[in-house]
Design a protein around this motif. Structure first.
Motif, PDB file in Angstrom:
ATOM      1  N   LYS A 179      -1.064  -9.679  -9.831  1.00 10.03           N
ATOM      2  CA  LYS A 179      -1.164  -8.551 -10.510  1.00 10.03           C
ATOM      3  C   LYS A 179      -0.348  -8.333 -11.642  1.00 10.03           C
ATOM      4  O   LYS A 179       0.902  -8.889 -11.607  1.00 10.03           O
ATOM      5  N   ALA A 180      -0.457  -7.711 -12.825  1.00  8.88           N
ATOM      6  CA  ALA A 180       0.342  -7.448 -13.926  1.00  8.88           C
ATOM      7  C   ALA A 180       1.393  -6.595 -13.768  1.00  8.88           C
ATOM      8  O   ALA A 180       2.298  -6.277 -14.458  1.00  8.88           O
ATOM      9  N   GLY A 181       1.475  -5.946 -12.440  1.00  6.36           N
ATOM     10  CA  GLY A 181       2.411  -4.972 -12.115  1.00  6.36           C
ATOM     11  C   GLY A 181       1.822  -3.648 -12.554  1.00  6.36           C
ATOM     12  O   GLY A 181       0.834  -3.546 -13.161  1.00  6.36           O
ATOM     13  N   GLY A 182       2.369  -2.718 -11.803  1.00  6.68           N
ATOM     14  CA  GLY A 182       2.135  -1.075 -12.117  1.00  6.68           C
ATOM     15  C   GLY A 182       3.039  -0.373 -11.131  1.00  6.68           C
ATOM     16  O   GLY A 182       3.967  -1.071 -10.642  1.00  6.68           O
ATOM     17  N   PRO A 183       2.979   0.829 -11.229  1.00  4.79           N
ATOM     18  CA  PRO A 183       4.175   1.315 -10.431  1.00  4.79           C
ATOM     19  C   PRO A 183       4.007   0.990  -8.931  1.00  4.79           C
ATOM     20  O   PRO A 183       2.928   0.799  -8.402  1.00  4.79           O
ATOM     21  N   ARG A 184       5.285   0.901  -8.279  1.00  8.61           N
ATOM     22  CA  ARG A 184       5.320   0.517  -7.149  1.00  8.61           C
ATOM     23  C   ARG A 184       5.301   1.397  -6.181  1.00  8.61           C
ATOM     24  O   ARG A 184       6.015   2.405  -6.041  1.00  8.61           O
ATOM     25  N   ILE A 185       4.478   1.420  -5.193  1.00 14.12           N
ATOM     26  CA  ILE A 185       3.957   2.635  -4.213  1.00 14.12           C
ATOM     27  C   ILE A 185       4.395   2.269  -2.828  1.00 14.12           C
ATOM     28  O   ILE A 185       4.162   1.123  -2.304  1.00 14.12           O
ATOM     29  N   LEU A 186       4.871   3.458  -1.990  1.00  9.21           N
ATOM     30  CA  LEU A 186       4.987   3.172  -0.658  1.00  9.21           C
ATOM     31  C   LEU A 186       3.796   4.072  -0.007  1.00  9.21           C
ATOM     32  O   LEU A 186       3.748   5.357  -0.398  1.00  9.21           O
ATOM     33  N   VAL A 187       3.248   3.713   1.015  1.00  3.76           N
ATOM     34  CA  VAL A 187       2.134   4.586   1.533  1.00  3.76           C
ATOM     35  C   VAL A 187       2.310   5.071   2.989  1.00  3.76           C
ATOM     36  O   VAL A 187       3.028   4.047   3.541  1.00  3.76           O
ATOM     37  N   TYR A 188       2.245   6.001   3.467  1.00  2.00           N
ATOM     38  CA  TYR A 188       2.685   6.591   4.406  1.00  2.00           C
ATOM     39  C   TYR A 188       1.469   7.168   5.437  1.00  2.00           C
ATOM     40  O   TYR A 188       0.768   8.267   4.468  1.00  2.00           O
ATOM     41  N   GLY A 189       1.331   6.987   6.681  1.00  2.00           N
ATOM     42  CA  GLY A 189       0.186   7.790   7.320  1.00  2.00           C
ATOM     43  C   GLY A 189      -0.381   6.953   8.513  1.00  2.00           C
ATOM     44  O   GLY A 189       0.078   5.882   8.731  1.00  2.00           O
ATOM     45  N   PRO A 190      -1.248   7.464   9.231  1.00  2.00           N
ATOM     46  CA  PRO A 190      -1.834   6.755  10.239  1.00  2.00           C
ATOM     47  C   PRO A 190      -3.039   5.899   9.725  1.00  2.00           C
ATOM     48  O   PRO A 190      -3.413   6.283   8.659  1.00  2.00           O
ATOM     49  N   ALA A 191      -3.505   5.227  10.460  1.00  2.00           N
ATOM     50  CA  ALA A 191      -4.674   4.517  10.085  1.00  2.00           C
ATOM     51  C   ALA A 191      -4.240   3.377   8.984  1.00  2.00           C
ATOM     52  O   ALA A 191      -3.634   2.459   8.986  1.00  2.00           O
ATOM     53  N   MET A 192      -5.065   3.739   7.597  1.00  2.00           N
ATOM     54  CA  MET A 192      -4.547   2.913   6.531  1.00  2.00           C
ATOM     55  C   MET A 192      -5.506   1.474   6.586  1.00  2.00           C
ATOM     56  O   MET A 192      -5.211   0.803   5.650  1.00  2.00           O
ATOM     57  N   ASP A 193      -6.541   1.498   7.405  1.00  2.00           N
ATOM     58  CA  ASP A 193      -7.173   0.174   7.280  1.00  2.00           C
ATOM     59  C   ASP A 193      -8.754   0.657   6.656  1.00  2.00           C
ATOM     60  O   ASP A 193      -9.592  -0.104   6.517  1.00  2.00           O
ATOM     61  N   ASN A 194      -8.653   1.980   6.061  1.00  2.00           N
ATOM     62  CA  ASN A 194     -10.034   2.527   5.774  1.00  2.00           C
ATOM     63  C   ASN A 194     -10.248   2.325   4.085  1.00  2.00           C
ATOM     64  O   ASN A 194     -10.951   2.840   3.614  1.00  2.00           O
ATOM     65  N   GLY A 195      -9.251   1.388   3.541  1.00  2.00           N
ATOM     66  CA  GLY A 195      -9.516   1.276   2.054  1.00  2.00           C
ATOM     67  C   GLY A 195      -8.583   2.273   1.404  1.00  2.00           C
ATOM     68  O   GLY A 195      -8.675   2.159   0.040  1.00  2.00           O
ATOM     69  N   PHE A 196      -7.678   2.826   1.783  1.00  2.00           N
ATOM     70  CA  PHE A 196      -6.836   3.805   1.113  1.00  2.00           C
ATOM     71  C   PHE A 196      -5.912   2.961   0.122  1.00  2.00           C
ATOM     72  O   PHE A 196      -5.864   3.274  -1.171  1.00  2.00           O
ATOM     73  N   ILE A 197      -5.410   1.713   0.908  1.00  2.00           N
ATOM     74  CA  ILE A 197      -4.480   1.147   0.128  1.00  2.00           C
ATOM     75  C   ILE A 197      -5.235   0.458  -1.088  1.00  2.00           C
ATOM     76  O   ILE A 197      -4.681   0.280  -2.091  1.00  2.00           O
ATOM     77  N   ASP A 198      -6.370   0.183  -1.056  1.00  2.00           N
ATOM     78  CA  ASP A 198      -7.261  -0.748  -1.843  1.00  2.00           C
ATOM     79  C   ASP A 198      -7.543   0.355  -3.090  1.00  2.00           C
ATOM     80  O   ASP A 198      -7.427   0.013  -4.030  1.00  2.00           O
ATOM     81  N   LEU A 199      -8.080   1.510  -2.433  1.00  2.00           N
ATOM     82  CA  LEU A 199      -8.230   2.658  -3.610  1.00  2.00           C
ATOM     83  C   LEU A 199      -6.711   2.656  -4.506  1.00  2.00           C
ATOM     84  O   LEU A 199      -6.939   2.952  -5.870  1.00  2.00           O
ATOM     85  N   VAL A 200      -5.665   2.846  -3.872  1.00  2.00           N
ATOM     86  CA  VAL A 200      -4.433   3.156  -4.609  1.00  2.00           C
ATOM     87  C   VAL A 200      -4.289   1.900  -5.818  1.00  2.00           C
ATOM     88  O   VAL A 200      -4.060   2.164  -6.820  1.00  2.00           O
TER      89      VAL A 200
END
Lengths: 392, 281, 447
Positions: free
Chosen positions: A229-250
Motif C-alpha cells: 500500500k502507499a501508506g495511510g494512517p496506521r491503525i490499531l483495531v480493538y474488539g471481539p471477532a474481527m473476521d467480519n470484514g471490519f479490517i477490510d473496511l477500515v
C-alpha cells in the motif's frame, strides 16, 4: 492436499472452502473438532491427534435458523456460528469444544446440543472467570476433566510426552505469528491487515504442523515482496471477532491496519505455553491467566496493601488494558478504532477505560458499536471522518 | 479562488459557491434530494453558479460531502460531513466548541478543538429517534403540520419529556398521553424535550462545552431550540441558515485543498473534470 | 433533578394484595437505614452482589450490606433512575449492557460529581461502601460492574471466583461438587481475610454457624410460603412476592426476616382457609411467570393481568438461588462447608432431572412449576440488557411444547431501564394472551 503455497494458498482456502483440508482429514478417519474463542487448550487436542479448527460465523449469511430458536439480544458473532452450524456448515466435525468465554457463548451452549446433537463429542470447558489463585485451581480441574473425557472418547491415553510435543508445535505457531506481526512495524508494512486476517483464518483451519508450514511460506514470500500500500494512517483495531470484514473496511477507507487487540488477532498467540514446567500448569497459565480477553477478571496483587488501602486505579487499568497502548506504541499507530459488537458485556464495560488509556498515551480513539454483520456505509462515514481528523 | 461545496443529505441537497480571496459566499441553493444523486449534484452546481453569475467551469475546486458524497463524479475531493460541518460552523462562530447537528435521518455531535478542528464526534443513524424523520412521523400520525407542531409546543413551555429510547415507543407514549387527556401542547412540548434529551445523551459522551451551536434543518423548529436551551441550562447559537453549514464547510475545505495545488495543476483539474449535461424533469 | 419529579405519567408500580407484603418494603428500608446509620457511626458497609456467597459472611461479621442490584430495581420505577442510566451512557457504556450496572455506575458518577449522595435520588441514594464485593457467579456484569465502580470511587474490591457454583447443562453436580466446594471454601476464606483486613471486623466460626442456621430457617420459612401458593385459588400473586423475596434472598441472616415470612405464612394460611381470591374479578386463569426478570419500571403489568382474571400464582425468577433442598446438612460440622454446599445444591437443585430430560434447568423448573401450581398459561419476559435471564426463552418454548400444551407468551421489556419498556404493547399482548389461555383451557376441559 493443495498444491498452492503461501499467500496463494491462503487466498485459495478463503475463496473456496477453508475447511477443505480439514474435511479431507476427517474423511481419512482423523478426528476434527471445532472450537470457539481463545480458551480451548488446543495442545490437548493435538496431543491426541485431533485436528482443532476455529469456528467463525458468516457475516453475509442472514441468521434465519438462529432467528427461529434464539433471541437477538446477544452477541451476533456467536449467534452466527450457531446459525451456520444448524445449516450444516460444520457437519464434518465429530467434536465441538465450547469454553465458558462469556455469557453469550455460555447461554448459547445451554441450547446448542438440543438443536444439534449430531456430534459424538460436545464439551463445555468450565474456564473460570478470574486469573487468581482460585481461578487457577478451578482451571486445573477443568483441564483434568477435559483430559478424562478426551481419553474416554479417543480410547487413548493423553501422554505427557505427546502433550509436551504439542506444546512445542503450537508455541512454534505463536512465534511464527509474532514474526508476521513484527513485519507490520515497518514504516510501510509488506502485508496488509486484511491479508494478515486471512492468514490467521487459514492457519486456524489447519492442523498445527500444516499451519506452521503455511506460515513459513507466507513469511518467506512477504519478506521479499514490494510493499502493498502507499501508506495511510496506521491503525490499531480493538474488539471481539474481527473476521467480519471490519479490517477490510477500515483499509478500504485508506488506512493501514498494523496491529490489533482482538480475538482473531494477538489474543490468540501473544503468549506462549511455558515449556519445562508441568504441562497442565503451563496450559492453565497460558489460557486463563495470559489470554488478555476482557472476560477474564484480573487485578494487581494486594497482599502487601495496608488495611483500607487499595491499589490505585491506574495500576489496575494498566494491568488489564496497558498492553493495548504498548501495541499502539510499538507498531506506531496513529489512531485506534474500536469495533465492539452490540450486547457484548465483556468489552462494553471496558470501553471507557480502554479508550481513555489510549488517549492518555496520545492515541486518538474512535469507538464504534455494531453487529457482526456490518452496516458498511454508516461505518465508512465514521471511519473516514476519524481518518480526516488524524490528518488535520 | 472560486470554490464550491455540495452537500447531498438524505432529505435536502445544498450547495455553496465561495470566493476564498474575498472570503464571501457568492451564492447558495437548497433543493430536495430525490433518488437520483448524480444528476441532482450537477443541477444544483449549475443553478448555484448561475446565481453567482458564473459557469461551472470557473469553479477551481469542488468538494462533495454528505450522505451522497460518493455520487458526485465531478467533485475533486469527497470529505465527510463531520469535517465539513465543523469547518463551516467554526467559520461562522469561532467561539464554538460543540456542534449538534440534527439532520433528516441522522444526528451528530462534534467537539471542536481550540483550533477549530474536529476533536471528537459521535453519530446516530441507527434509528429515527432524535432525527428529523421522527418529527415527520409524529406530524403524520397526529395529522398536524410540522410548523403547527412547533407553534403548539411553544405555547406549553415546560413539560415532562417523553422518555422512550425508540421512535416507535415514543410515538406510542405520545398517543397514550393524548388519549389520557393531556393537552396536545403539553404532549408536543414533552416530545421536543425528549428529542433534545436523546440527542444530548449521545452528545454528553463528548463532554459538552460552550459555545454550543445547533445546525441541521430540523433545528429550525423554535420549539426544539427552546428544548435544547432548557435541557442544557444555557443559550445556544444558531446559524442564520442552519442547512448550509456543511456545504459552506465543504467550500472552505475546497479552498484549503485547492490552495495546495499550483495554477497548472488546477487548470489541468478543471480540464479533466467532466460535466455531463443531463435534463432533469 | 427536581424537574424529574413533575411526573405527569400515571403510576407504574403494582398494587399489592397481601397485607404482610406491605411490611416487606418497610423491612428493606430498615435494613438500608441500618447501613446508613452504620456508616454514620463509622461502622463498615459492604456493597454486595446477591447470591455471591458473601451476604451471610457480612452478617456474621457485623458488616451492613447494601444490595446494589436491588437498588437498581427500585430506581427503575422512580424519577432519577433514568438520569443515572444517561450519565453512565455518557461515559461510553453501551446501552446493551446490564441496566442494573448502568444505574449503579451512574450513581457512582453522580456521587463523584456531587461529592456525596443527594436526598432527592431514588431512596436517597446508597450509603457509601467501605468495601465492595463482586462475584463471578451467575453473569459477567456482577464482577465487571464493581471493577468499573473503582473508576469513580477508590474503594477496596474483592471479586469472589464462584463461577462454578451454578453449573451448565449436561454437568452432573455430584461429579463436581467436592472440588467446587473445596475451591469455593478457599475463596470464601480469602474473602473473610479481605474483610478482616479492610473493616477491622472479626470472623468467629460459631457466630457464622449461627448465621448459617438462621439463613436456613429463614429460607425454609420463605419456602413454606412459596409452597402454600399451590392452593387453588392462589393466595399470593407474584407481584407481592417480588416485594418479599429479597428478604429471603438477601437478608436471610437476620431473625427479622424469618419472623417476616412466618407472619406472611400465617396470613396466607388464613387466605387459603377462606379461599380468598386475588384480583378484581377473581381467579379465572392461573398464570406462571415462567422466566425472566420482571420489568421493574412497570410492575403494574401484573394488575393488568388480574383485570382479566389471570392471576400470576407463582414466579420462577429467583427459585434457582433461593430454594434450599431438603437435604440434611447436619453432617457438615464446618459451617463454611455447610453453607457452601447448601448454596451449591439449591442453585443446582434440578440439574440431575434436567440433564435426564436433555433440557436446561430453567426449562425443567418451568415444566415442574407449571404442573405443581396447576397453571393455565406461562408468561416470560426477555430483558434486552440481560443475557443471563433472557437467552434460551425461545428455545425453552420449543422444549416445553414437548411436555405441555399450555399457552406461552414472551414479552420484551427491560428490568431497570424504563425507556426500554413498551407499556401499550404490554396491555395489548396480555389482553390477547388471556383470550388464548381461555380457549386452550376450555379445550382441555372439554368445553
Amino acid at each position: 492436499m493443495s498444491e498452492t503455497k503461501g499467500l496463494a494458498r491462503v487466498n485459495e482456502m478463503l475463496s473456496t472452502d477453508r475447511f477443505a483440508r480439514a474435511k479431507e482429514l476427517r474423511a481419512a478417519g482423523k478426528h476434527v473438532f471445532g472450537y470457539v474463542c481463545c480458551f480451548a487448550p488446543l495442545e490437548m487436542l493435538t496431543a491426541l491427534d485431533i485436528v482443532p479448527v476455529r469456528l467463525l460465523g458468516d457475516p453475509n449469511e442472514p441468521q434465519t435458523e438462529a432467528d427461529k430458536h434464539v433471541e437477538t439480544i446477544m452477541c451476533s458473532f456467536i449467534r452466527s456460528v450457531f446459525d451456520i452450524d444448524l445449516k450444516g456448515c460444520f457437519s464434518f466435525l465429530d467434536g465441538l469444544v465450547v469454553p465458558h468465554s462469556c455469557d453469550s457463548v455460555c447461554m448459547t451452549w445451554g441450547i446448542w446440543p438440543y438443536y444439534n446433537d449430531s456430534r459424538v463429542f460436545q464439551y463445555f470447558l468450565n474456564v473460570p472467570h478470574s486469573a487468581t489463585e482460585t481461578g487457577e485451581e478451578l482451571m486445573g480441574h477443568a483441564l483434568q476433566d477435559f483430559k478424562k473425557k478426551l481419553e474416554q472418547f479417543t480410547g487413548k491415553a493423553l501422554t505427557e510426552e505427546a502433550l509436551r510435543s504439542a506444546i512445542v508445535r503450537h508455541n512454534r505457531q505463536r512465534a511464527l505469528l509474532r514474526e508476521l506481526y513484527d513485519l507490520r512495524k515497518d514504516p510501510v508494512p509488506p502485508i496488509t491487515g486484511t491479508e494478515v486476517k486471512q492468514v490467521l483464518i487459514a492457519v486456524m483451519s489447519l492442523p498445527v504442523d500444516e499451519g506452521n508450514a503455511l506460515l513459513e511460506e507466507v513469511l518467506a514470500e512477504v519478506r521479499t515482496r514490494a510493499s502493498q500500500k502507499a501508506g495511510g494512517p496506521r491503525i490499531l483495531v480493538y474488539g471481539p471477532a474481527m473476521d467480519n470484514g471490519f479490517i477490510d473496511l477500515v483499509e478500504s477507507c485508506g488506512a493501514e491496519v498494523v496491529i490489533d487487540d482482538a480475538c482473531l488477532g494477538t489474543r490468540f498467540f501473544s503468549a506462549n505455553v511455558e515449556e519445562g514446567i508441568d504441562p497442565y500448569l503451563a496450559l492453565n497459565h497460558r489460557y486463563l491467566r495470559d489470554t488478555k480477553c476482557p472476560r477474564t477478571y484480573r487485578r494487581p496483587p494486594e497482599e502487601e496493601l495496608a488495611p483500607g488501602q487499595t491499589y490505585n486505579y491506574e495500576e489496575d487499568v494498566e494491568l488489564r488494558l496497558g498492553h493495548i497502548a504498548k501495541y499502539a506504541k510499538e507498531w506506531k499507530a496513529d489512531g485506534a478504532i474500536f469495533y465492539v459488537i452490540r450486547f457484548c458485556d465483556s468489552h462494553g464495560f471496558d470501553i471507557p477505560d480502554a479508550r481513555d488509556s489510549l488517549k492518555r498515551h496520545g492515541v486518538p480513539v474512535l469507538v464504534l458499536e455494531g453487529d457482526y454483520t456490518l452496516t458498511k456505509e454508516q461505518l465508512k462515514t465514521r471511519i473516514q471522518a476519524f481518518l480526516e481528523m488524524l490528518d488535520q | 479562488m472560486i470554490t464550491a461545496g455540495i452537500d447531498i443529505g438524505s432529505t435536502m441537497t445544498k450547495a455553496v459557491i465561495l470566493d476564498t480571496d474575498q472570503n464571501a459566499v457568492l451564492a447558495s441553493s437548497i433543493v430536495e434530494t430525490g433518488a437520483e444523486h448524480r444528476t441532482l449534484a450537477l443541477f444544483i452546481l449549475e443553478d448555484t453558479a448561475k446565481k453567482a453569475g458564473l459557469s461551472c467551469g470557473q469553479v477551481a475546486f469542488i468538494v462533495g460531502t454528505g450522505y451522497g458524497r460518493l455520487n458526485i463524479p465531478f467533485a475533486d475531493k469527497q470529505i465527510t460531513e463531520i469535517t465539513c460541518h465543523a469547518k463551516g460552523v467554526c467559520h461562522l462562530f469561532p467561539q464554538a466548541r460543540t456542534i449538534i447537528e440534527v439532520g433528516g435521518q441522522d444526528s451528530k455531535a462534534i467537539k471542536l478543538t481550540e483550533e477549530g478542528t474536529v476533536g471528537d464526534f459521535v453519530m446516530n443513524n441507527k434509528c429515527a429517534a432524535g432525527t428529523g424523520r421522527f418529527l415527520q412521523c409524529v406530524s403524520e400520525t397526529l395529522e398536524v403540520s410540522l410548523s403547527e407542531m412547533n407553534e403548539l409546543a411553544l405555547r406549553a413551555g415546560d413539560a415532562m419529556p417523553v422518555s422512550s429510547l425508540c421512535a416507535i415507543f415514543a410515538q406510542q407514549e405520545i398517543i397514550s398521553a393524548l388519549s389520557r387527556g393531556t393537552p396536545v401542547e403539553v404532549v408536543l412540548a414533552g416530545m421536543y424535550g425528549g428529542f433534545a434529551r436523546k440527542i444530548l445523551t449521545m452528545a454528553n459522551s463528548l463532554r459538552i462545552e460552550r459555545e454550543v451551536v445547533l445546525t441541521g434543518g430540523t433545528c429550525k423548529h423554535a420549539a426544539l431550540q427552546a428544548a435544547f436551551r432548557r435541557e442544557l441550562g444555557f443559550d445556544v447559537l444558531i446559524p442564520e441558515e442552519p442547512l448550509l453549514t456543511g456545504a459552506l464547510g465543504a467550500a472552505l475545505l475546497a479552498g484549503k485543498y485547492g490552495g495546495r495545488l499550483s495554477r497548472e495543476e488546477l487548470e489541468a483539474l478543471q480540464l479533466r473534470r467532466s460535466f455531463t449535461s443531463v435534463e432533469i424533469s | 433533578m427536581a424537574e424529574e419529579l413533575k411526573n405527569t405519567k400515571p403510576r407504574t408500580g403494582a398494587v399489592k394484595t397481601t397485607q404482610t407484603c406491605h411490611e416487606a418494603g418497610q423491612l428493606i428500608k430498615k435494613f438500608n437505614a441500618d447501613a446508613v446509620r452504620a456508616l454514620q457511626e463509622g461502622s463498615p458497609v459492604a456493597w454486595v452482589m446477591v447470591s455471591s456467597m458473601m451476604e451471610e459472611l457480612c452478617a456474621a461479621m457485623d458488616i451492613s450490606p447494601v444490595f446494589t442490584e436491588n437498588y437498581a430495581t427500585a430506581a427503575a420505577s422512580r424519577p432519577g433512575g433514568v438520569k443515572m442510566l444517561e450519565v453512565a451512557e455518557g461515559d461510553g457504556y453501551p446501552q446493551g449492557i446490564c441496566s442494573y450496572a448502568r444505574v449503579g455506575i451512574g450513581h457512582a458518577m453522580l456521587r463523584q460529581q456531587c461529592g456525596c449522595v443527594q436526598p432527592d435520588w431514588p431512596l436517597g441514594g446508597m450509603a457509601d461502601p467501605t468495601v465492595i464485593l463482586g462475584s463471578t457467579n451467575v453473569c459477567e456484569p456482577r464482577y465487571k460492574w464493581y471493577q468499573q465502580l473503582r473508576r469513580y470511587q477508590n474503594v477496596p474490591y474483592f471479586c469472589g471466583e464462584y463461577s462454578m457454583m451454578r453449573l451448565q447443562s449436561g454437568v452432573d453436580p455430584a461429579e463436581v461438587e467436592s472440588y467446587v466446594i473445596a475451591a469455593a471454601k478457599k475463596e470464601f476464606l480469602r474473602c473473610k481475610d479481605f474483610l478482616v483486613k479492610h473493616t477491622g471486623r472479626k470472623f468467629d466460626e460459631s457466630r457464622f454457624m449461627e448465621v448459617v442456621l438462621q439463613g436456613e430457617r429463614t429460607r425454609d420459612a420463605w419456602w413454606k410460603c412459596e409452597e402454600i401458593r399451590r392452593a387453588v385459588p392462589g393466595p399470593m400473586p407474584f407481584e407481592d412476592m417480588i416485594g418479599c423475596f429479597p428478604i429471603g434472598f438477601m437478608y436471610s441472616a437476620y431473625p427479622e426476616s424469618e419472623a417476616f415470612f412466618n407472619k406472611l405464612y400465617a396470613e396466607l394460611e388464613e387466605r387459603v382457609a377462606q379461599k380468598k381470591e386475588v384480583g378484581p374479578v377473581g381467579e379465572k386463569y392461573r398464570i406462571l411467570w415462567g422466566w425472566g426478570i420482571p420489568p421493574y419500571g412497570y410492575l403494574k403489568l401484573f394488575n393488568i393481568m388480574e383485570e382479566y382474571g389471570a392471576i400470576p400464582v407463582f414466579g420462577t425468577s429467583n427459585t434457582c438461588y433461593g430454594k434450599y433442598t431438603h437435604d440434611d446438612f447436619g453432617s457438615f460440622t464446618d459451617p463454611v462447608e455447610r453453607y457452601l454446599v447448601g448454596q451449591f445444591r439449591s442453585t443446582n437443585h434440578g440439574m440431575a432431572e434436567a440433564n435426564a430430560m436433555h433440557v436446561t434447568q430453567d426449562v425443567y423448573d418451568v415444566i415442574r412449576f407449571a404442573k405443581e401450581y396447576k397453571c393455565d398459561g406461562i408468561v416470560m419476559n426477555g430483558t434486552p440488557s440481560c443475557r443471563f435471564r433472557t437467552i434460551g426463552q425461545m428455545a425453552a418454548i420449543e422444549m416445553l411444547k414437548e411436555s405441555t400444551d399450555i399457552p406461552i407468551l414472551i414479552m420484551e421489556n427491560d428490568m431497570a431501564d424504563p425507556r426500554a419498556i413498551n407499556e401499550a404493547e404490554i396491555r395489548s399482548s396480555l389482553e390477547s394472551f388471556v383470550q388464548v389461555v381461555d380457549t386452550a383451557k376450555r379445550r382441555r376441559e372439554g368445553n
